[in-house]
Write a protein that holds these residues in place. Sequence first.
Motif, mmCIF file in Angstrom:
data_model
loop_
_atom_site.group_PDB
_atom_site.id
_atom_site.type_symbol
_atom_site.label_atom_id
_atom_site.label_comp_id
_atom_site.label_asym_id
_atom_site.label_seq_id
_atom_site.Cartn_x
_atom_site.Cartn_y
_atom_site.Cartn_z
ATOM 1 N N ASP A 1 -4.047 51.823 28.194
ATOM 2 C CA ASP A 1 -4.333 53.214 28.577
ATOM 3 C C ASP A 1 -5.509 53.290 29.554
ATOM 4 O O ASP A 1 -6.394 54.147 29.441
ATOM 5 C CB ASP A 1 -4.599 54.073 27.346
ATOM 6 C CG ASP A 1 -3.336 54.289 26.507
ATOM 7 O OD1 ASP A 1 -2.227 54.220 27.072
ATOM 8 O OD2 ASP A 1 -3.469 54.525 25.292
ATOM 9 N N GLY A 2 -5.521 52.347 30.499
ATOM 10 C CA GLY A 2 -6.516 52.362 31.560
ATOM 11 C C GLY A 2 -7.828 51.682 31.234
ATOM 12 O O GLY A 2 -8.700 51.591 32.098
ATOM 13 N N THR B 1 9.444 52.245 19.022
ATOM 14 C CA THR B 1 8.404 52.464 20.020
ATOM 15 C C THR B 1 8.345 51.212 20.889
ATOM 16 O O THR B 1 8.225 50.098 20.362
ATOM 17 C CB THR B 1 7.035 52.717 19.369
ATOM 18 O OG1 THR B 1 7.115 53.910 18.569
ATOM 19 C CG2 THR B 1 5.956 52.901 20.430
ATOM 20 N N VAL B 2 8.443 51.404 22.201
ATOM 21 C CA VAL B 2 8.537 50.264 23.113
ATOM 22 C C VAL B 2 7.513 50.409 24.236
ATOM 23 O O VAL B 2 6.909 51.471 24.435
ATOM 24 C CB VAL B 2 9.952 50.144 23.705
ATOM 25 C CG1 VAL B 2 10.975 49.895 22.607
ATOM 26 C CG2 VAL B 2 10.322 51.378 24.525
ATOM 27 N N GLY B 3 7.368 49.316 24.997
ATOM 28 C CA GLY B 3 6.395 49.297 26.074
ATOM 29 C C GLY B 3 6.867 50.008 27.325
ATOM 30 O O GLY B 3 8.042 50.355 27.481
ATOM 31 N N GLN C 1 0.210 49.495 27.822
ATOM 32 C CA GLN C 1 -0.493 48.214 27.748
ATOM 33 C C GLN C 1 0.071 47.253 28.789
ATOM 34 O O GLN C 1 1.267 46.988 28.811
ATOM 35 C CB GLN C 1 -0.375 47.593 26.357
ATOM 36 C CG GLN C 1 -1.067 46.227 26.254
ATOM 37 C CD GLN C 1 -1.363 45.820 24.845
ATOM 38 O OE1 GLN C 1 -2.100 46.495 24.120
ATOM 39 N NE2 GLN C 1 -0.805 44.691 24.426
ATOM 40 N N ILE C 2 -0.812 46.747 29.647
ATOM 41 C CA ILE C 2 -0.434 45.855 30.736
ATOM 42 C C ILE C 2 -1.280 44.590 30.663
ATOM 43 O O ILE C 2 -2.512 44.659 30.549
ATOM 44 C CB ILE C 2 -0.651 46.517 32.106
ATOM 45 C CG1 ILE C 2 0.116 47.849 32.197
ATOM 46 C CG2 ILE C 2 -0.226 45.579 33.236
ATOM 47 C CD1 ILE C 2 -0.225 48.665 33.437
ATOM 48 N N VAL C 3 -0.620 43.436 30.716
ATOM 49 C CA VAL C 3 -1.330 42.160 30.800
ATOM 50 C C VAL C 3 -1.519 41.809 32.270
ATOM 51 O O VAL C 3 -0.555 41.793 33.034
ATOM 52 C CB VAL C 3 -0.560 41.040 30.089
ATOM 53 C CG1 VAL C 3 -1.210 39.683 30.363
ATOM 54 C CG2 VAL C 3 -0.514 41.299 28.583
ATOM 55 N N TYR D 1 6.512 52.301 36.052
ATOM 56 C CA TYR D 1 6.505 52.166 34.599
ATOM 57 C C TYR D 1 6.688 53.545 33.942
ATOM 58 O O TYR D 1 6.258 54.577 34.477
ATOM 59 C CB TYR D 1 5.191 51.568 34.113
ATOM 60 C CG TYR D 1 4.934 50.131 34.519
ATOM 61 C CD1 TYR D 1 5.978 49.215 34.648
ATOM 62 C CD2 TYR D 1 3.634 49.684 34.747
ATOM 63 C CE1 TYR D 1 5.727 47.893 35.001
ATOM 64 C CE2 TYR D 1 3.369 48.370 35.103
ATOM 65 C CZ TYR D 1 4.423 47.478 35.235
ATOM 66 O OH TYR D 1 4.163 46.175 35.586
ATOM 67 N N TRP D 2 7.310 53.557 32.756
ATOM 68 C CA TRP D 2 7.438 54.800 31.996
ATOM 69 C C TRP D 2 6.054 55.417 31.769
ATOM 70 O O TRP D 2 5.096 54.690 31.492
ATOM 71 C CB TRP D 2 8.038 54.530 30.619
ATOM 72 C CG TRP D 2 9.439 54.020 30.558
ATOM 73 C CD1 TRP D 2 9.820 52.719 30.397
ATOM 74 C CD2 TRP D 2 10.646 54.782 30.601
ATOM 75 N NE1 TRP D 2 11.196 52.621 30.328
ATOM 76 C CE2 TRP D 2 11.725 53.868 30.458
ATOM 77 C CE3 TRP D 2 10.925 56.137 30.746
ATOM 78 C CZ2 TRP D 2 13.062 54.284 30.453
ATOM 79 C CZ3 TRP D 2 12.258 56.543 30.743
ATOM 80 C CH2 TRP D 2 13.301 55.638 30.601
ATOM 81 N N PRO D 3 5.935 56.730 31.819
ATOM 82 C CA PRO D 3 4.678 57.352 31.390
ATOM 83 C C PRO D 3 4.451 57.082 29.901
ATOM 84 O O PRO D 3 5.397 57.143 29.103
ATOM 85 C CB PRO D 3 4.905 58.847 31.640
ATOM 86 C CG PRO D 3 6.052 58.918 32.607
ATOM 87 C CD PRO D 3 6.906 57.725 32.315
ATOM 88 N N ALA D 4 3.227 56.761 29.543
ATOM 89 C CA ALA D 4 2.921 56.501 28.135
ATOM 90 C C ALA D 4 3.252 57.715 27.282
ATOM 91 O O ALA D 4 3.132 58.868 27.729
ATOM 92 C CB ALA D 4 1.454 56.130 27.979
ATOM 93 N N TYR D 5 3.692 57.436 26.057
ATOM 94 C CA TYR D 5 3.955 58.455 25.047
ATOM 95 C C TYR D 5 5.072 59.429 25.459
ATOM 96 O O TYR D 5 5.046 60.609 25.102
ATOM 97 C CB TYR D 5 2.663 59.218 24.719
ATOM 98 C CG TYR D 5 1.506 58.305 24.430
ATOM 99 C CD1 TYR D 5 1.497 57.496 23.302
ATOM 100 C CD2 TYR D 5 0.434 58.203 25.328
ATOM 101 C CE1 TYR D 5 0.447 56.628 23.061
ATOM 102 C CE2 TYR D 5 -0.622 57.333 25.090
ATOM 103 C CZ TYR D 5 -0.606 56.548 23.964
ATOM 104 O OH TYR D 5 -1.647 55.681 23.735
#
Length: 387
Positions: free
Chosen positions: A253-254, A143-145, A237-239, A199-203
């Motif tokens: 996730d927002g 599982t990656v970011g 997840q974004i810093v 960015y890739w869509p989550a999940y």
Amino acid sequence: MRRLLLVLAVLIVGAGGILFATTASGGVPLAPFAPPPPVQVVYEPADGATDVDPKAPVSIAVTDGRIVEVTLTGDKGGEIEGTLSPDGLRWEAQGPLRYGATYTWSGTVEDTAGTRSPLQGSFTTKKPTKVVRGTLNIGDGRTVGIAAPIRIQFNAHVADKAAVERALKVTTSKPVEGSWGWLPDEGGGSRVDFRPKEYWPAYTEVRVEANLEGVDYGGGAVGAANLTSSFTIGRAQIVKADVNSYRMIVIRDGKQVMDFPASYGLDSDPERNTRSGIHVVSEKFTDKRMVSERYDYDVVVKWAVRISNNGEFIHANPDSLAAQGSSNVTHGCVNLSVENAKTYYDSALYGDPVEVTGTPIQLGPRDGDIWDWTVPWSQWKTMSALN
């Protein structure tokens, strides 16, 4: 009666078994009924040929008949695609051949009388001068970011990049626009990354197939083996790292889930500025030794998360605790308290983006490793060998 005999034809079998037509009016033989000539088959390359160039034309041609069906099969299975001419006189291979492989003909031809006979024969292609191996950066089940690129690193230079790229396939469970891009060779080998436009869509579930075995890389080099991987894009997840805020904020996730006092690279020294741009988490260390001859330090730090290859980490630093939240004093890293660094460390995944803003120095290729997101999408697409 005589008139009837004049038009009556009879068949008489001659001494050689050839049928002759005669007339009752004198028994003068007419033209013999000869059997049709045998169908002639020409193989290219010739049957039994060895050391054949895999890029050379491959075909079958016939005279005095037609091709009913034809199959060319490699010794590791799989049929080579081909095209049969409308008149059935010629078949030409369309698919690529592999180095160091034996190919076998099968099928059926037919003469002008409709008698059929089998096709049979084989040839062997020459062995490659070099076998090149590739490695995928993301293994099965990981599982990656959302900023993780897919990378294939080769152990030697790839000359025919288009041939390699045509053998690559990415499928996703959610719609994703993306492209492969070739990066400068590193460590003597070529490398190619796939990144999405955004960015890739989550999940998202991702499947990578690199059917590289036997692919001609140019210069006599071929691919060693096929590569595959199935993995998952995790939570988004974004810093958010605005150096002028002296804070490090984490959005998941927002929703904001962390807001930590931080200290970034010293403003007055361009060599110590934290680079602006999209960094990507690539490694994590519970303890990381950091050494600089230029700045005369040799320390071990806790909870270090690498975000570039130029020495930038997010890590704990009790020595800068007084500056965290009020000033930037580091050598380019993002300093947090031990507790906050541990909290972030536990949450970080390979491929998480770290968006640094507010400094005049931009992250770029010279900072090494994952700099894909520093390239505008319009430019990234031109880095594909197929564009």
